[in-house]
Write a protein that holds these residues in place. Structure first.
Motif, PDB file in Angstrom:
ATOM      1  N   GLY A 168      18.921 143.528  21.807  1.00 28.76           N
ATOM      2  CA  GLY A 168      18.337 143.035  20.560  1.00 28.76           C
ATOM      3  C   GLY A 168      17.736 141.652  20.718  1.00 28.76           C
ATOM      4  N   GLN A 169      17.104 141.200  19.657  1.00 32.80           N
ATOM      5  CA  GLN A 169      16.424 139.895  19.722  1.00 32.80           C
ATOM      6  C   GLN A 169      17.426 138.753  19.912  1.00 32.80           C
ATOM      7  OE1 GLN A 169      13.638 139.279  16.544  1.00 32.80           O
ATOM      8  NE2 GLN A 169      12.926 137.343  17.393  1.00 32.80           N
ATOM      9  N   TYR A 170      18.609 138.894  19.332  1.00 31.18           N
ATOM     10  CA  TYR A 170      19.618 137.853  19.473  1.00 31.18           C
ATOM     11  C   TYR A 170      20.758 138.403  20.303  1.00 31.18           C
ATOM     12  CZ  TYR A 170      16.658 136.082  15.891  1.00 31.18           C
ATOM     13  OH  TYR A 170      15.548 135.678  15.220  1.00 31.18           O
ATOM     14  N   PRO A 228       2.875 138.790  16.124  1.00 28.54           N
ATOM     15  CA  PRO A 228       3.397 137.477  15.765  1.00 28.54           C
ATOM     16  C   PRO A 228       4.703 137.576  14.978  1.00 28.54           C
ATOM     17  CG  PRO A 228       1.601 138.062  14.296  1.00 28.54           C
ATOM     18  CD  PRO A 228       1.710 139.170  15.311  1.00 28.54           C
ATOM     19  N   ASN A 229       5.283 136.448  14.640  1.00 32.06           N
ATOM     20  CA  ASN A 229       6.490 136.400  13.810  1.00 32.06           C
ATOM     21  C   ASN A 229       6.274 137.193  12.532  1.00 32.06           C
ATOM     22  OD1 ASN A 229       7.016 132.935  14.644  1.00 32.06           O
ATOM     23  ND2 ASN A 229       8.174 134.683  15.369  1.00 32.06           N
ATOM     24  N   GLY A 230       7.259 138.020  12.208  1.00 33.88           N
ATOM     25  CA  GLY A 230       7.201 138.741  10.942  1.00 33.88           C
ATOM     26  C   GLY A 230       6.311 139.972  10.960  1.00 33.88           C
ATOM     27  N   THR A 285      10.535 143.127  -2.110  1.00 42.99           N
ATOM     28  CA  THR A 285       9.099 143.257  -2.374  1.00 42.99           C
ATOM     29  C   THR A 285       8.287 143.198  -1.081  1.00 42.99           C
ATOM     30  OG1 THR A 285       8.945 140.885  -2.641  1.00 42.99           O
ATOM     31  CG2 THR A 285       9.248 142.182  -4.654  1.00 42.99           C
ATOM     32  N   ARG A 286       8.986 142.946   0.037  1.00 38.94           N
ATOM     33  CA  ARG A 286       8.236 142.761   1.282  1.00 38.94           C
ATOM     34  C   ARG A 286       8.091 144.059   2.061  1.00 38.94           C
ATOM     35  NH1 ARG A 286       6.451 138.765   4.552  1.00 38.94           N
ATOM     36  NH2 ARG A 286       7.151 137.191   3.097  1.00 38.94           N
ATOM     37  N   GLN A 287       6.854 144.437   2.285  1.00 37.43           N
ATOM     38  CA  GLN A 287       6.578 145.648   3.061  1.00 37.43           C
ATOM     39  C   GLN A 287       6.617 145.272   4.535  1.00 37.43           C
ATOM     40  OE1 GLN A 287       5.692 148.592   1.164  1.00 37.43           O
ATOM     41  NE2 GLN A 287       6.232 149.633   3.068  1.00 37.43           N
ATOM     42  N   GLY A 312       6.830 142.867  12.233  1.00 37.42           N
ATOM     43  CA  GLY A 312       7.568 144.117  12.051  1.00 37.42           C
ATOM     44  C   GLY A 312       8.147 144.668  13.352  1.00 37.42           C
ATOM     45  N   LYS A 313       8.180 143.860  14.386  1.00 37.82           N
ATOM     46  CA  LYS A 313       8.665 144.319  15.690  1.00 37.82           C
ATOM     47  C   LYS A 313      10.141 144.696  15.633  1.00 37.82           C
ATOM     48  CE  LYS A 313       7.527 140.449  17.781  1.00 37.82           C
ATOM     49  NZ  LYS A 313       6.978 139.716  16.606  1.00 37.82           N
ATOM     50  N   THR A 314      10.961 143.772  15.147  1.00 40.95           N
ATOM     51  CA  THR A 314      12.402 144.027  15.121  1.00 40.95           C
ATOM     52  C   THR A 314      12.738 145.181  14.171  1.00 40.95           C
ATOM     53  OG1 THR A 314      12.920 141.766  15.743  1.00 40.95           O
ATOM     54  CG2 THR A 314      14.667 142.988  14.618  1.00 40.95           C
ATOM     55  N   THR A 315      12.040 145.249  13.060  1.00 40.15           N
ATOM     56  CA  THR A 315      12.259 146.355  12.128  1.00 40.15           C
ATOM     57  C   THR A 315      11.989 147.692  12.829  1.00 40.15           C
ATOM     58  OG1 THR A 315      11.593 144.890  10.320  1.00 40.15           O
ATOM     59  CG2 THR A 315      11.628 147.254   9.846  1.00 40.15           C
ATOM     60  N   THR A 316      10.924 147.762  13.583  1.00 39.67           N
ATOM     61  CA  THR A 316      10.602 148.980  14.340  1.00 39.67           C
ATOM     62  C   THR A 316      11.702 149.294  15.350  1.00 39.67           C
ATOM     63  OG1 THR A 316       8.260 148.448  14.116  1.00 39.67           O
ATOM     64  CG2 THR A 316       8.838 150.053  15.808  1.00 39.67           C
ATOM     65  N   VAL A 317      12.120 148.273  16.076  1.00 39.38           N
ATOM     66  CA  VAL A 317      13.175 148.449  17.088  1.00 39.38           C
ATOM     67  C   VAL A 317      14.467 148.943  16.440  1.00 39.38           C
ATOM     68  CG1 VAL A 317      14.759 147.104  18.547  1.00 39.38           C
ATOM     69  CG2 VAL A 317      12.281 146.824  18.787  1.00 39.38           C
ATOM     70  N   ARG A 318      14.814 148.390  15.287  1.00 40.86           N
ATOM     71  CA  ARG A 318      16.061 148.785  14.626  1.00 40.86           C
ATOM     72  C   ARG A 318      15.996 150.227  14.141  1.00 40.86           C
ATOM     73  NH1 ARG A 318      17.464 144.839  10.183  1.00 40.86           N
ATOM     74  NH2 ARG A 318      19.479 145.871  10.214  1.00 40.86           N
ATOM     75  N   ILE A 319      14.831 150.657  13.712  1.00 43.39           N
ATOM     76  CA  ILE A 319      14.687 152.058  13.295  1.00 43.39           C
ATOM     77  C   ILE A 319      14.811 152.978  14.514  1.00 43.39           C
ATOM     78  CG2 ILE A 319      13.048 153.763  12.399  1.00 43.39           C
ATOM     79  CD1 ILE A 319      12.037 151.535  10.481  1.00 43.39           C
TER      80      ILE A 319
HETATM   81  N1  ATP Z   1      16.971 142.525   6.357  1.00 43.88           N
HETATM   82  C1  ATP Z   1      15.838 142.029   5.845  1.00 43.88           C
HETATM   83  N2  ATP Z   1      15.763 141.636   4.562  1.00 43.88           N
HETATM   84  C2  ATP Z   1      14.608 141.148   4.041  1.00 43.88           C
HETATM   85  N3  ATP Z   1      13.470 141.012   4.717  1.00 43.88           N
HETATM   86  C3  ATP Z   1      13.473 141.385   6.002  1.00 43.88           C
HETATM   87  C4  ATP Z   1      14.645 141.915   6.645  1.00 43.88           C
HETATM   88  N4  ATP Z   1      14.340 142.196   7.917  1.00 43.88           N
HETATM   89  C5  ATP Z   1      13.052 141.871   8.065  1.00 43.88           C
HETATM   90  N5  ATP Z   1      12.517 141.372   6.929  1.00 43.88           N
HETATM   91  C6  ATP Z   1      11.119 140.957   6.732  1.00 43.88           C
HETATM   92  O1  ATP Z   1      10.293 141.976   7.233  1.00 43.88           O
HETATM   93  C7  ATP Z   1       9.194 141.428   7.954  1.00 43.88           C
HETATM   94  C8  ATP Z   1       9.193 141.955   9.363  1.00 43.88           C
HETATM   95  O2  ATP Z   1      10.313 141.395  10.042  1.00 43.88           O
HETATM   96  P1  ATP Z   1      10.650 141.671  11.564  1.00 43.88           P
HETATM   97  O3  ATP Z   1      11.962 141.037  11.837  1.00 43.88           O
HETATM   98  O4  ATP Z   1      10.517 143.116  11.836  1.00 43.88           O
HETATM   99  O5  ATP Z   1       9.477 140.893  12.300  1.00 43.88           O
HETATM  100  P2  ATP Z   1       9.291 140.559  13.847  1.00 43.88           P
HETATM  101  O6  ATP Z   1       7.965 141.075  14.230  1.00 43.88           O
HETATM  102  O7  ATP Z   1      10.470 141.026  14.601  1.00 43.88           O
HETATM  103  O8  ATP Z   1       9.231 138.969  13.853  1.00 43.88           O
HETATM  104  P3  ATP Z   1       9.808 137.891  14.913  1.00 43.88           P
HETATM  105  O9  ATP Z   1       8.753 137.720  15.965  1.00 43.88           O
HETATM  106  O10 ATP Z   1       9.937 136.641  14.097  1.00 43.88           O
HETATM  107  O11 ATP Z   1      11.113 138.390  15.435  1.00 43.88           O
HETATM  108  C9  ATP Z   1       9.334 139.932   7.852  1.00 43.88           C
HETATM  109  O12 ATP Z   1       8.538 139.486   6.808  1.00 43.88           O
HETATM  110  C10 ATP Z   1      10.795 139.715   7.542  1.00 43.88           C
HETATM  111  O13 ATP Z   1      10.968 138.538   6.810  1.00 43.88           O
END
Ligand code: ATP
Ligand code: MG
Length: 337
Positions: free
Chosen positions: A89-91, A44-46, A22-24, A48-55
């Motif tokens: 990557g982040q980790y 900030p945390n959450g 359910t999380r956008q 969408g930075k890592t999601t963008t990087v992974r795409i």
């Molecule tokens: N594999 C996943 N399954 C479920 N939710 C996810 C998944 N990956 C990311 N999310 C959610 O998507 C949102 C964006 O996450 P993302 O990791 O992209 O944030 P971020 O900007 O990298 O944050 P951070 O600074 O903590 O690394 C967050 O709410 C996270 O909980």
């Protein structure tokens, strides 16, 4: 958009969306980095930075939207993208059983480098990232910062034209951070395009030619550090109000100084307000506060930092932003590094 335009931008993303349950996570992210520049993705945390990087690095498919790296489409030519992209990557991803040198040598060989060149490249990177002393012990014995540096070095092995670094300095000590900044600057001087994500506003200010501020899966602002700062007005007048009893009075006075609303942190007693009148506003404020019998400590006048920009753009509600148990986005202060 023309084909030529797509080719010129070393990194380009249009309308990326991604939902997890359910999380956008991403709600339509557009990014663009011309070749040879640094794009800072700040959030900030959450956010969408890592999601963008992974795409962008083909590890995750977007629900919608398109992206290109070095002119290759991430969906139709993931192999072409991977050949042209170095990712940290982040980790940190290092093989703990191998030494630092072996880790880098292995990556170099995987990229198809001949043995001698691979050895030379590993040695070069070990020196660049101050890992020589530990180079020949298993990386499982490395500290967190050393692993991070080894992972960064791994992203640079093949000198790819595009490098993506997800929070490259989180967890590094000040020296490690400065080294990493130096490494990024060298890469860019050599023509590499860098996308880096960060929660450190100082870092984006230092390194990025252009910055995209993301929050809750959307780009809420973009531009150079200077342009972003210009959006939130002139200098910042900051003062600490030690006496809780007179704070309301003081904030009323400061709000009356100009069109900008003061930002107040009750935890520290620190109040910041944008001003277009510089020293005159400072003198005026102090005179009014003295008349009203308000105690003041630590007065300063400074150009807006990216922290200020972020607070202004996101409404300044710090508590709301931090995910439980995690570091908030604005905890890093200029000069702390
Ligand atoms: N594999 C996943 N399954 C479920 N939710 C996810 C998944 N990956 C990311 N999310 C959610 O998507 C949102 C964006 O996450 P993302 O990791 O992209 O944030 P971020 O900007 O990298 O944050 P951070 O600074 O903590 O690394 C967050 O709410 C996270 O909980
Ligand atoms: Mg992340």
């Amino acid at each position: 958009m023309t084909r030529q335009h797509e080719a010129q931008a070393a990194i380009r993303a249009v309308g990326l969306t991604k939902r997890f349950g359910t999380r956008q996570a991403l709600a339509g992210v557009d990014l663009e980095a011309p070749a040879g520049t640094v794009l800072g993705v700040l959030g900030p945390n959450g956010a969408g930075k890592t999601t963008t990087v992974r795409i962008l690095s083909t590890l995750l498919r977007p629900d919608a939207g398109r992206a290109w790296v070095a002119g290759r489409n991430v969906a139709s030519d993931p192999h072409g993208v991977r050949e042209r992209l170095g990712l940290s990557g982040q980790y940190a991803a290092v093989d703990e059983k191998l030494t630092g040198r072996e880790n880098l040598y292995l990556v170099a060989r995987l990229y198809g480098m001949p043995r001698r060149a691979a050895r030379r490249r590993a040695a070069e990177l070990l020196a660049d990232f101050r890992l020589q002393e530990a180079a020949d012990r298993p990386s499982g014995t490395f500290s967190g910062g050393m692993r991070r540096r080894l992972d960064l070095a791994g992203a640079l092995v093949a000198k790819p034209p595009v490098v993506v670094l997800d929070e490259p300095t989180t967890g590094l000590d000040p020296r490690g951070r400065t080294d990493t900044w130096g490494a990024v600057r060298e890469l860019v001087a050599a023509g590499t395009t860098v996308l880096l994500t960060t929660q450190y506003l100082e870092e984006a200010d230092q390194l990025a030619d252009s910055i995209a501020v993301i929050d809750r899966g959307r780009v809420i602002a973009r531009g150079s550090a200077g342009a972003l700062k210009a959006r939130v007005g002139g200098e910042r007048l900051a003062l600490t109000l030690p006496d809780p009893g007179s704070r309301a009075r003081a904030l009323g006075i400061l709000a009356g100084l100009g069109p900008h609303t003061p930002d107040f942190d009750p935890r520290t007693g620190r109040c910041t307000v944008a001003t277009d009148d510089g020293v005159r506003a400072l003198e005026h404020a102090l005179a009014l506060l003295r008349l009203a019998d308000v105690a003041v400590e630590e007065v300063s006048l400074a150009p807006p930092t990216l922290d200020d920009v972020f607070l202004a753009l996101t409404g300044g509600d710090r508590a709301r932003r931090a995910e439980p148990g995690r570091r908030g986005p604005v905890s890093h202060r200029r000069g702390a590094a």
